[in-house]
Design a protein around this motif. Structure first.
Motif, short mmCIF file in Angstrom:
data_model
loop_
_atom_site.label_atom_id
_atom_site.label_comp_id
_atom_site.label_asym_id
_atom_site.label_seq_id
_atom_site.Cartn_x
_atom_site.Cartn_y
_atom_site.Cartn_z
N LEU A 172 -1.91 -5.82 12.14
CA LEU A 172 -2.65 -6.19 11.05
C LEU A 172 -3.14 -4.93 10.24
N ILE A 173 -3.60 -3.82 10.85
CA ILE A 173 -3.83 -2.47 10.26
C ILE A 173 -2.54 -1.87 9.44
N ALA A 174 -1.66 -2.16 10.19
CA ALA A 174 -0.31 -1.69 9.58
C ALA A 174 -0.01 -2.41 8.52
N TYR A 175 -0.34 -3.57 8.24
CA TYR A 175 -0.06 -4.40 7.05
C TYR A 175 -0.79 -3.99 5.93
N PHE A 176 -2.11 -3.70 6.17
CA PHE A 176 -2.98 -3.02 5.15
C PHE A 176 -2.50 -1.68 4.54
N LYS A 177 -1.75 -0.86 5.54
CA LYS A 177 -1.63 0.41 5.18
C LYS A 177 -0.25 0.10 4.33
N TYR A 178 0.60 -0.61 4.78
CA TYR A 178 2.04 -1.19 4.12
C TYR A 178 1.52 -1.34 2.50
N LYS A 179 0.44 -2.52 2.47
CA LYS A 179 0.20 -2.72 1.07
C LYS A 179 -0.24 -1.75 0.33
N LYS A 180 -1.05 -0.93 0.76
CA LYS A 180 -1.61 0.31 0.08
C LYS A 180 -0.21 1.20 -0.52
N ALA A 181 0.41 1.53 0.83
CA ALA A 181 1.70 2.48 0.28
C ALA A 181 2.75 1.87 -0.77
N ARG A 182 2.96 0.54 -0.44
CA ARG A 182 3.59 -0.07 -1.38
C ARG A 182 3.07 -0.17 -2.72
N ALA A 183 1.88 -0.39 -2.89
CA ALA A 183 1.10 -0.27 -4.41
C ALA A 183 1.32 0.88 -5.00
N GLU A 184 1.10 2.12 -4.09
CA GLU A 184 1.05 3.34 -4.65
C GLU A 184 2.50 3.66 -5.17
N TRP A 185 3.23 3.22 -4.29
CA TRP A 185 4.84 3.41 -4.49
C TRP A 185 5.11 3.05 -5.82
N GLU A 186 5.00 1.69 -6.09
CA GLU A 186 5.34 0.76 -7.25
C GLU A 186 4.56 1.61 -8.56
#
Lengths: 238, 252
Positions: free
Chosen positions: B232-246
């Motif tokens: 679950l924590i990994a999912y939130f980290k992923y969403k954040k990293a993805r948004a930053e990358w995009e």
């Protein structure tokens, strides 16, 4: 013992088929992986050899650890059942537990005249229930899990960048290992083994990075394990 | 490896080939072999009970036996494959749950080969390395098991009791080095990777405390709870990293 002698030859036939199937499955996956690797040039021959070395050496300790339980099982249910059950799904402890539960439910002791072929068949039935639910679970859940994990990546209009599987691949082991470690820290012998293998791991890691030793890269886990085992045993007997 | 590059055809990247061809093949092989294994594992019972007629044990006792062990095993049936799947991958989990000894053998092997290849199960390279490592471990374990059932007594008699007892610590010792392996993977330093992993590690520690001290009767689900929280924590980290990358790559 008469029952075991009577059923062992028959069970060896089934054991041979089942174990052969385990090998066939492994071979099918290896062939798929090697074909994919050849096509996409992911791992070098050296890296593949390293995987084989690690796969070979890492199981020796746990396999020897299981010998005592396997031998106890041979004494109770025969060599064929032991080979069949401990080679498939079989954590030997679980197979032993299921065999003992079967004899308890039937109210019969192993090795007595009451331990008939019907009771041995009942033992097999119980042991099958250590396997079947896992198989059903895999059939139901693994493909949807994969699809769900890759859905975000596929669904995204933008190609590249971070994907969820990378984050999950890091998160899961880093939660699982401390979960086990806390339990180990509470037990004499295991505590010392864990701490020393951690320290040994740090030292070997530093040495490996400084020297670039391929031997340490391949065998550091085994070295840590052996050091941990020695220290754990000394601490247990202290 | 230069030859291999020449064999590669088509315009697919390894990642595209992985999703389009490799993973469907993994599930095809995995599901087929598990279905066959299902029937092979139940075949001895069916043969002895229905064909050979060793059926003095009534149906009611068959069900009573299952009912006696199910409450103890159901937690593992549900939680174990989900717990190990993010580490072993799909092919690894199909192989591991057919060959057994997931925690003691397949999990350490997967961690070690991924570290050696400096990758994890999320990449095509990690999948290939894990498959080769686990398949090798399966064959070696079967050889040792075969020798054990034939001449294991002599092996045990040859070992001093203390040496024999020390094998109880081999998994503990492996876990210690496996943690270090995880910290030394990736681009960061050992300390940076450790700090990145702290939230996930806290999930595992919290789950242990939860099932052992706070809530009784859910011990079987402890590992799954720890992994679930970490994912679950990994999912939130992923969403954040993805948004930053995009945001940083608007033209990607």
């Amino acid at each position: 013992m008469e029952t075991i002698k009577q059923l062992n030859p028959t069970l060896w036939v089934f054991a041979a088929f089942l174990i052969a199937w385990v090998v066939v499955q492994a071979a099918m996956f290896v062939r798929l992986a090697l074909d994919f690797n050849k096509k996409n040039n992911l791992l070098t021959k050296q890296e593949i050899n390293d995987c084989v070395k690690i796969g070979s050496t890492s199981v020796i300790g746990p396999a020897i650890n299981a010998i005592a339980i396997c031998l106890s099982m041979v004494g109770l249910v025969g060599s064929a059942d032991t080979f069949m059950r401990c080679g498939v799904i079989g954590a030997p402890m679980q197979e032993m537990f299921l065999a003992q539960q079967a004899s308890a439910v039937a109210g019969v002791q192993f090795g007595t005249a009451e331990f008939t072929p019907s009771i041995m068949t009942f033992v097999l039935w119980m042991q099958v229930w250590g396997t079947i639910p896992f198989f059903i679970h895999l059939l139901i859940s693994i493909k949807p899990l994969d699809l769900a994990a890759n859905a975000g990546q596929k669904g995204s209009k933008k190609v590249g960048g971070p994907n969820f599987m990378q984050f999950m691949g890091m998160a899961a082991p880093m939660a699982l290992m401390p979960y086990f470690m806390v339990g180990y820290l509470r037990t004499k012998g295991q505590r010392e083994c864990l701490i020393v293998s951690l320290i040994a791991g740090i030292i070997l890691n530093v040495v490996q990075k400084k020297t670039g030793s391929k031997f340490l890269a391949n065998f550091s886990m085994i070295i840590c394990m052996i050091i941990g085992m020695i220290v754990g045993e000394i601490a247990f007997n202290a | 490896m230069a030859d291999n590059k020449e064999i590669k055809t088509g315009a697919m990247t390894p990642e595209e080939d992985y999703l389009a061809n490799f993973m469907p093949s993994v599930h095809k092989i995995g599901r087929f072999t598990i279905i066959v294994a299902f029937f092979l594992s139940i075949a001895p019972f069916i043969y002895l009970y229905f064909i050979k007629g060793y059926n003095d044990v009534p149906f009611s006792m068959l069900f009573a036996g299952v009912a006696a062990v199910a409450p103890m095993l159901i937690g593992g049936w549900i939680s174990e494959p989900l717990t190990y799947w993010p580490i072993l991958g799909s092919a690894g989990i199909y192989m591991s749950y057919l060959a057994g000894n997931v925690m003691a053998m397949r999990f350490p092997v997967a961690t070690a080969v991924q570290k050696n290849a400096n990758t994890d199960i999320s990449t095509p390279k990690g999948q290939v390395a894990t498959i080769i490592g686990i398949a090798t471990s399966i064959v070696i374990n079967l050889v040792i098991l075969f020798i054990t059932v034939l001449v294991g007594g002599a092996i045990l008699n040859a070992m001093p009791p203390k040496v024999l007892h020390s094998f109880n610590y081999c998994i503990v010792g492996m876990i210690g080095s496996m943690v270090l392996m995880r910290f030394s993977m990736g681009k960061g330093t050992l300390v940076q990777n450790f700090l990145d992993a702290v939230p996930y590690m806290c999930c595992g520690i919290f789950a242990y405390i939860l099932v052992n001290f706070l809530v009784k009767g859910i011990t079987m689900y402890g590992a799954l709870i720890g992994v679930g929280l970490a994912v679950l924590i990994a999912y939130f980290k992923y969403k954040k990293a993805r948004a930053e990358w995009e945001a940083a790559n608007p033209d990607a």
